[in-house]
Design an enzyme around this catalytic site. Structure first.
Site, PDB file in Angstrom:
ATOM      1  N   ASP A 177      20.744  48.776  56.657  1.00  0.00           N
ATOM      2  CA  ASP A 177      21.991  49.409  56.613  1.00  0.00           C
ATOM      3  C   ASP A 177      22.346  50.129  58.001  1.00  0.00           C
ATOM      4  OD1 ASP A 177      24.076  50.899  55.207  1.00  0.00           O
ATOM      5  OD2 ASP A 177      22.884  52.730  55.310  1.00  0.00           O
ATOM      6  N   SER A 178      23.668  50.612  57.961  1.00  0.00           N
ATOM      7  CA  SER A 178      24.264  51.067  59.301  1.00  0.00           C
ATOM      8  C   SER A 178      23.172  52.340  59.440  1.00  0.00           C
ATOM      9  CB  SER A 178      25.511  51.547  58.940  1.00  0.00           C
ATOM     10  OG  SER A 178      25.548  52.418  57.836  1.00  0.00           O
ATOM     11  N   CYS A 186      24.466  47.777  53.173  1.00  0.00           N
ATOM     12  CA  CYS A 186      25.577  48.627  53.556  1.00  0.00           C
ATOM     13  C   CYS A 186      26.723  47.832  52.872  1.00  0.00           C
ATOM     14  CB  CYS A 186      25.905  48.503  55.199  1.00  0.00           C
ATOM     15  SG  CYS A 186      27.229  49.333  55.850  1.00  0.00           S
ATOM     16  N   GLU A 241      24.428  63.238  55.230  1.00  0.00           N
ATOM     17  CA  GLU A 241      23.353  63.370  56.016  1.00  0.00           C
ATOM     18  C   GLU A 241      23.179  64.552  56.243  1.00  0.00           C
ATOM     19  OE1 GLU A 241      23.885  60.241  59.138  1.00  0.00           O
ATOM     20  OE2 GLU A 241      23.629  58.764  57.485  1.00  0.00           O
ATOM     21  N   CYS A 259      29.600  53.021  48.567  1.00  0.00           N
ATOM     22  CA  CYS A 259      28.830  53.409  49.793  1.00  0.00           C
ATOM     23  C   CYS A 259      27.440  53.973  49.566  1.00  0.00           C
ATOM     24  CB  CYS A 259      29.867  54.568  50.148  1.00  0.00           C
ATOM     25  SG  CYS A 259      28.977  55.345  51.949  1.00  0.00           S
ATOM     26  N   HIS A 278      25.742  56.081  50.800  1.00  0.00           N
ATOM     27  CA  HIS A 278      25.362  57.626  50.609  1.00  0.00           C
ATOM     28  C   HIS A 278      25.670  58.241  49.105  1.00  0.00           C
ATOM     29  CE1 HIS A 278      25.062  56.829  54.888  1.00  0.00           C
ATOM     30  NE2 HIS A 278      24.725  58.044  55.243  1.00  0.00           N
TER      31      HIS A 278
HETATM   32  N1  DGL Z   1      26.356  52.485  54.781  1.00  0.00           N
HETATM   33  C1  DGL Z   1      27.808  52.433  54.853  1.00  0.00           C
HETATM   34  C2  DGL Z   1      28.333  51.938  53.568  1.00  0.00           C
HETATM   35  O1  DGL Z   1      27.669  51.665  52.651  1.00  0.00           O
HETATM   36  C3  DGL Z   1      28.031  54.031  54.827  1.00  0.00           C
HETATM   37  C4  DGL Z   1      27.844  54.875  56.362  1.00  0.00           C
HETATM   38  C5  DGL Z   1      28.649  54.157  57.380  1.00  0.00           C
HETATM   39  O2  DGL Z   1      30.078  54.452  57.520  1.00  0.00           O
HETATM   40  O3  DGL Z   1      28.131  53.552  58.175  1.00  0.00           O
HETATM   41  O4  DGL Z   1      29.398  51.486  53.734  1.00  0.00           O
END
Ligand code: DGL
Length: 273
Positions: free
Chosen positions: A11-12, A74, A153, A185, A187
């Site tokens: 993931d990011s 992600c 976060e 997303c 999060h």
């Molecule tokens: N992991 C990203 C997503 O699911 C969210 C966080 C980001 O913007 O990197 O799109």
């Protein structure tokens, strides 16, 4: 490919642990290597070419970990880079968007689905495309919710400020009368309760992570890659966590999501890949 190898999940940042959590629930005997690009998060506001470049570097790193399959946790990477990534590695690559779209299309009764995600995910229109491929009569209403990521976060999962932000973001979707809402997303499942309270109990919330884990299970089974060696493993043997920055911040967040004592994360210089 050896079926005792680990599954790579990336993931990011740390939000993808919500996807790792579903993979662990669905496949409790599997080993996982998790990579979170904490040095370069967020991806949601970056261009498609930057996201593809970052994702290719992460794949190059995961290749060194000898993974047998990769889960792109992600949404933004799944929306922009999944097909390219599939050509870069000889192992199955599973994204979160298609499974999420499939379960939402099956769940809606009034054929009005809301999608919330990062700017990138919304702009890509990929949820809409997949849903319309299943049923062109379904109407999609999308809303980018960029403030949710930093609020989550920050740990403000139940905070009144997060509620106020949610009220503002979700009002147009409520007005459109969606009966199903995709949390597109990584999060957002962490504020699922709050989102549910704001959008209302009549709206079904879809967490693509759950269906992604089911899809992964089907893929591993089809490719005969499910782990057959049932020797019990310690948490350290089973789960390895890597981040590109601030490994000291990893554990508190990871334990809040995964609900077990996680091993420490190691830092990887991802720019070197
Ligand atoms: N992991 C990203 C997503 O699911 C969210 C966080 C980001 O913007 O990197 O799109």
């Amino acid at each position: 490919m050896d079926n005792s190898s680990a599954i790579g999940v990336f993931d990011s940042g740390l939000g993808g642990l919500t996807v790792a959590r579903e993979v662990i629930r669905a496949l409790p005997e599997e080993k996982i290597v998790y990579f979170g690009d904490t040095a370069r998060v967020p991806y949601g506001s970056k261009s498609a070419s930057t996201i593809r470049h970052y994702a290719e570097q992460i794949l190059a790193f995961l290749k060194t970990q000898d993974v047998k399959a990769i889960v792109v946790a992600c949404n933004t990477v799944s929306a922009y880079a999944l097909e390219d990534l599939r050509h870069s590695v000889p192992v199955p690559v599973v994204g979160v968007v298609k499974p999420g779209a499939r379960v939402a299309a099956a769940a809606t009764k009034n054929r009005r689905i809301g999608v919330i995600g990062t700017e990138g995910t919304v702009k890509s229109g990929l949820y809409e495309r997949f849903i319309c491929e299943i049923d062109p009569g379904i109407r999609i209403f999308q809303k980018a919710c960029p403030l949710f990521v930093p609020l989550v976060e920050e740990g403000w999962w139940k905070d009144s400020i997060t509620r106020e932000v949610a009220e503002r973001y979700l009002a147009p979707l409520k007005e459109e009368g969606v009966d199903t809402l995709i949390m597109g997303c990584t999060h957002y499942p962490l504020i699922r309760k709050l989102i549910g309270e704001v959008i209302g109990p009549e709206v079904q919330l879809i967490n693509p992570a759950y269906e992604t884990a089911q899809e992964l299970m089907r893929v591993l089974s089809r490719e005969q890659l499910l782990r057959t060696d049932k020797t019990p493993l310690t948490k350290e043997e089973q789960y390895r966590f890597y981040v590109s920055d601030a490994p000291e911040k990893f554990r508190a967040f990871a334990e809040a999501v995964l609900h077990f004592e996680t091993p420490d994360a190691e830092r990887v210089n991802i720019e070197a890949y």
